[in-house]
Scaffold this active site. Structure first.
Site, PDB file in Angstrom:
ATOM      1  N   GLY A 126     -23.083  16.174  -2.554  1.00 19.88           N
ATOM      2  CA  GLY A 126     -23.783  16.196  -3.397  1.00 19.88           C
ATOM      3  C   GLY A 126     -23.439  16.843  -4.787  1.00 19.88           C
ATOM      4  O   GLY A 126     -23.745  18.057  -4.998  1.00 19.88           O
ATOM      5  N   GLU A 243      -5.665  19.343   4.411  1.00 22.79           N
ATOM      6  CA  GLU A 243      -4.570  18.622   4.055  1.00 22.79           C
ATOM      7  C   GLU A 243      -4.349  17.899   2.920  1.00 22.79           C
ATOM      8  O   GLU A 243      -5.442  17.190   3.144  1.00 22.79           O
ATOM      9  CB  GLU A 243      -4.095  17.955   5.659  1.00 22.79           C
ATOM     10  CG  GLU A 243      -2.517  17.681   5.455  1.00 22.79           C
ATOM     11  CD  GLU A 243      -2.426  16.405   4.926  1.00 22.79           C
ATOM     12  OE1 GLU A 243      -1.258  16.268   3.997  1.00 22.79           O
ATOM     13  OE2 GLU A 243      -2.852  15.417   5.017  1.00 22.79           O
ATOM     14  N   THR A 372     -10.790  12.130 -11.243  1.00 22.52           N
ATOM     15  CA  THR A 372     -10.361  10.847 -11.960  1.00 22.52           C
ATOM     16  C   THR A 372      -9.007  10.831 -12.269  1.00 22.52           C
ATOM     17  O   THR A 372      -8.319  12.238 -12.421  1.00 22.52           O
ATOM     18  CB  THR A 372     -10.972  10.549 -13.318  1.00 22.52           C
ATOM     19  OG1 THR A 372     -10.673  11.402 -14.288  1.00 22.52           O
ATOM     20  CG2 THR A 372     -12.412  10.316 -13.334  1.00 22.52           C
ATOM     21  N   ASN A 373      -8.065   9.982 -12.356  1.00 20.47           N
ATOM     22  CA  ASN A 373      -6.567  10.161 -12.550  1.00 20.47           C
ATOM     23  C   ASN A 373      -6.421  10.897 -13.814  1.00 20.47           C
ATOM     24  O   ASN A 373      -5.427  11.145 -14.089  1.00 20.47           O
ATOM     25  CB  ASN A 373      -6.211   8.730 -12.434  1.00 20.47           C
ATOM     26  CG  ASN A 373      -5.979   8.227 -10.822  1.00 20.47           C
ATOM     27  OD1 ASN A 373      -6.428   9.284 -10.033  1.00 20.47           O
ATOM     28  ND2 ASN A 373      -5.166   7.030 -10.589  1.00 20.47           N
ATOM     29  N   GLU A 374      -7.435  10.796 -14.962  1.00 21.64           N
ATOM     30  CA  GLU A 374      -7.106  11.372 -16.231  1.00 21.64           C
ATOM     31  C   GLU A 374      -7.209  12.941 -15.852  1.00 21.64           C
ATOM     32  O   GLU A 374      -6.518  13.658 -16.501  1.00 21.64           O
ATOM     33  CB  GLU A 374      -8.345  10.793 -17.072  1.00 21.64           C
ATOM     34  CG  GLU A 374      -8.198   9.524 -17.480  1.00 21.64           C
ATOM     35  CD  GLU A 374      -8.336   8.469 -16.620  1.00 21.64           C
ATOM     36  OE1 GLU A 374      -9.349   8.726 -15.699  1.00 21.64           O
ATOM     37  OE2 GLU A 374      -7.606   7.486 -16.650  1.00 21.64           O
TER      38      GLU A 374
END
Lengths: 390, 377
Positions: A126, A243, A372-374
């Protein structure tokens, strides 16, 4: 340098592979699809626990196997390759377990760790809220002290498996006056507690993995706080301890690519096998290159962890690349299949069970989940290259 | 598994970096680009004293007896600094095939000279057909008495104009497949009938057109076996491709470092441009391509070093590194703005080399096709 695994590591890989070949069959995966639980199987998770593989890299004193990071890498690589379901244990093994080990009380360890290592208790996370995504520390869910308890009220969102989970580890604000990172605490919440409502959020392929979780004065005993009050932000950072190579992304892609290679060899267009088409060849070769390159950076991440280093930059890079690769690969798969690429599960006409389109639409979420990839690129720029904050 | 360099390799890297920084500043790089020879004999002598040319040559031929992996460390530093000259052609295209296939006599004659910095070598493989495949080899060698007579035109031959020996790849027979009937010869570059001209290239790296007109080569100068030379070429190409990748990752890292430094110091709108997210994203993508290039290169170099089968891995590495080096230098120019496009700016040195290296030993289209075949397509 030596890129060879040790003999006993190779033997371990063979053992895992043999097990997965037997367990993760086509029928098994289709059964999960029928139940709408693509990545979730309590039974499978329990089988891994029985093999002693679930918490293989946890310390032995906490019910783990004491394996090295390289052994964990091998295991995760095979699990990824067989595209086996991990939803029933991922949160527990990678996130909440290590957090309790690092910051939990003896009582919390006794109470919660065994359920995780045995594969019996499913956890959800959460963290995200409607107004706290990438900027997680701005979360507004409140926890107010009352006697021996906290009363938690607020809304969580994108909570994977909340409808299947037994417990939730969540962040809530315990000091609204403090600077945002310093007023957050970390709680363990029984999902059967009164005041919790779970509502489904259906994703693009009509599957139910995500949820909204509403908390209305949910009573949580004080002993369920992990770490000190208002220290939750720092406690949550331990969730980086598992990992982190994300090897499962390239190894899963490898399996998908192998399926595509078979498909283009067997499928004719205008009397010619697709495998002879130079555009198809080029696209698939490009994917083979990217998978291999991704595998090597994932190995580097595991190697750093194996040596006790924190892969502060390499790990986000692997996640970033792997998630975008999965999008590219499955998109290319759909393009190559042409009209057939749009078919869904269940059509007798669908190549490769219709998994390509489904995986492609699923893959979008991976570029957003877990940071996020940003955010990943921000981390590379600021931590990796020392650039000033934007 | 061990993904770290040895202490010796780290020391080699540090000393090479220090040496090149001092001895080969960019002013010298530019001077050598414009010079006729393309290298500095004084610098060459100092490199020989450090043992660089003999790094992978065994002790008994006056070398240091190190491995291909060690050579890759050195090449990475050479690519990082940009070192013009015949090191690559002499060691990678000269010493390595002689080590693989040379007779004891040939090794004794030539390897100590290479190790001592007394001989410059190159390999004449490609022709106007402009392919690295056996089908492109048309230069003929015909037996006459105790010699072979060579006729044909070789193109894109690095440093032939200063070479003492040219390893010439010839066709001695038309076999059932293009790979059959290939023979290599160690040719004295001063032999009558050899005409050599430097061709102007983007990296000014002294590639030559070499015309062989009735060039007589003694039979004892055959390198390897008659008609069965292609496996030696293929092996040399694998080594050369990974050696090139090692140079390229060094160059890509240098281009990235320059660009990061510039983004931190160049101020616009009252802050360093590196504080803008657009620039940060370029740089993080560049970092990723460089880092991934290194990891895949090290793996493939290791396989070459260990003598493992590596056709697919080498093609994977070169295909990826080609694109990465071009991407990183292109973004490098973009972040530098107008100054990055000038002949005087160092970024251009790397940009031009990225495109030259891309073509050398197989561009991305070529490598993808190798990968496709290896995948069973």
């Amino acid at each position: 340098m030596d890129f060879r695994f040790a003999e006993e590591e190779e033997r371990f890989r063979e053992e895992v592979r043999a097990f997965l070949k037997k367990e993760v069959t086509e029928e098994f995966l289709m059964g999960l699809e029928d139940r709408g639980e693509l990545d979730f199987s309590r039974e499978f998770t329990k089988k891994l626990a029985e093999k002693g593989w679930l918490a293989m890299a946890w310390p032995k004193e906490y019910g783990g196997g004491g394996a090295t990071m390289m052994e964990q890498l091998i295991f995760n690589e095979e699990i990824g390759y067989f595209q086996a379901p991990t939803g029933a244990h991922r949160q527990g093994i990678n996130l909440i377990g290590p957090t309790i080990i690092a910051h939990g009380t003896e009582e919390q360890k006794r109470r919660h760790l065994r359920g995780i290592t045995a594969g019996e208790v499913v956890w959800c996370q959460g963290f995200s809220e409607p107004n706290a995504g990438s900027d997680l520390a701005s979360l507004q869910c409140r926890a107010v002290e009352e006697g021996d308890d906290y009363l938690i009220t607020g809304q969580k969102v994108w909570t994977t498996n909340a409808h299947r989970a037994d417990w939730c580890h969540l962040l809530a604000r315990t000091d609204p006056e403090a600077p945002k990172h310093r007023g957050i605490s970390y709680f363990l919440v029984d999902m059967k507690s009164p005041g919790i409502t779970v509502r489904p959020l259906i994703n693009m392929v009509a599957a139910h993995d995500f949820n909204e979780v509403f908390l209305d004065n949910v009573r949580v005993p004080k002993e369920n706080m992990v770490g000190d009050k208002n220290q939750g932000w720092y406690v949550s950072q331990v969730t980086l301890a598992g990992e982190r190579s994300q090897i499962g992304l390239p190894s899963s892609c490898k399996r998908t690519l192998e399926g595509l290679v078979e498909y283009v060899k067997e499928t004719k267009r205008n009397g010619e096998p697709l495998a002879h088409n130079p555009i198809v060849r080029r696209k698939l070769a490009e994917m083979a290159v990217e998978i291999e390159v991704n595998r090597m950076i994932a190995y580097r991440v595991a190697w750093m962890q194996h040596k006790g280093l924190i892969p502060m930059v390499a790990a986000p890079a692997s996640k970033l690349f792997g998630s975008e690769l999965l999008q590219r690969l499955t998109g290319i798969g759909m393009e190559i299949m042409g009209l057939y690429g749009q078919l869904e599960l269940g059509s007798k006409w669908a190549p490769l069970r219709g998994a390509m389109a489904r995986m492609h639409m699923y893959s979008l979420g991976i570029a957003i989940a877990m940071g996020t990839n940003e955010i990943m690129r921000n981390i590379l720029a600021i931590r990796g290259l020392g650039l000033p904050r934007a | 598994m061990n993904l770290d360099f040895t202490e010796e390799q780290e020391m080699l890297r540090t000393s090479a970096r220090d040496f090149l920084t001092t001895e080969c500043p960019k002013t010298l790089v530019r001077e050598l680009e414009e010079s006729e020879k393309g290298y500095s004999p004084e610098l060459w002598k100092k490199m020989a004293e450090l043992g660089w040319m003999g790094l992978v040559i065994p002790d008994k031929y006056d070398g240091m007896g190190m491995q291909f992996m060690d050579l890759a460390v050195l090449l990475e530093e050479m690519g990082r600094n940009i070192l013009p000259g015949p090191f690559f052609s002499t060691v990678v295209l000269g010493a390595l095939p002689i080590l693989s296939a040379g007779s004891e006599e040939q090794k004794k004659e030539i390897l100590p000279k290479i190790a001592g910095g007394k001989a410059i070598l190159t390999m004449a493989l490609t022709e106007p057909s402009a392919t690295y495949e056996a089908s492109g080899v048309h230069t003929k060698a015909v037996a006459r008495g105790n010699s072979f007579i060579l006729n044909g035109t070789k193109l894109f031959v690095e440093n032939a104009h200063i070479a003492d020996y040219i390893i010439c790849v010839t066709r001695t027979k038309d076999g059932a497949s293009p790979e059959e009937g290939i023979t290599l010869f160690l040719v004295d570059a001063k032999s009558p009938g050899i005409k050599c001209a430097v061709i102007p290239t983007i990296a000014l790296d002294k590639q030559c057109e070499v015309v062989f007109e009735n060039v007589s080569v003694p039979k004892k100068n055959m390198l390897g076996e008659l008609d069965k030379g292609w496996p030696l070429v293929a092996r040399t190409l694998e080594q050369a491709t990974m050696a090139k990748c090692a140079e390229m990752i060094g160059g890509a890292q240098a281009a990235l470092d320059m660009t990061v430094a510039y983004a931190k110091e160049r101020v616009q709108y009252g802050r360093p441009i590196g504080a803008f997210q657009a620039i940060q994203f370029y740089l993080s993508d560049m970092w990723m391509k460089v880092t991934m290039s290194k990891n895949i290169t090290y793996e493939a170099v290791w396989m070459v070093s260990e003598g493992l089968p590596c056709t697919e891995k080498v093609a994977i590495a070169k295909g990826w590194v080609n694109d990465a080096y071009k991407f990183v230098t292109e973004r490098g120019v973009q972040v530098h703005g107008a100054i990055g496009t000038t002949r005087d700016h160092d970024m251009g040195l790397y940009y031009r080399r990225a495109w030259a290296a891309d073509q050398t030993f197989g561009n991305t289209d070529f490598q993808r096709e190798v990968v496709a075949r290896q995948m069973g397509l």
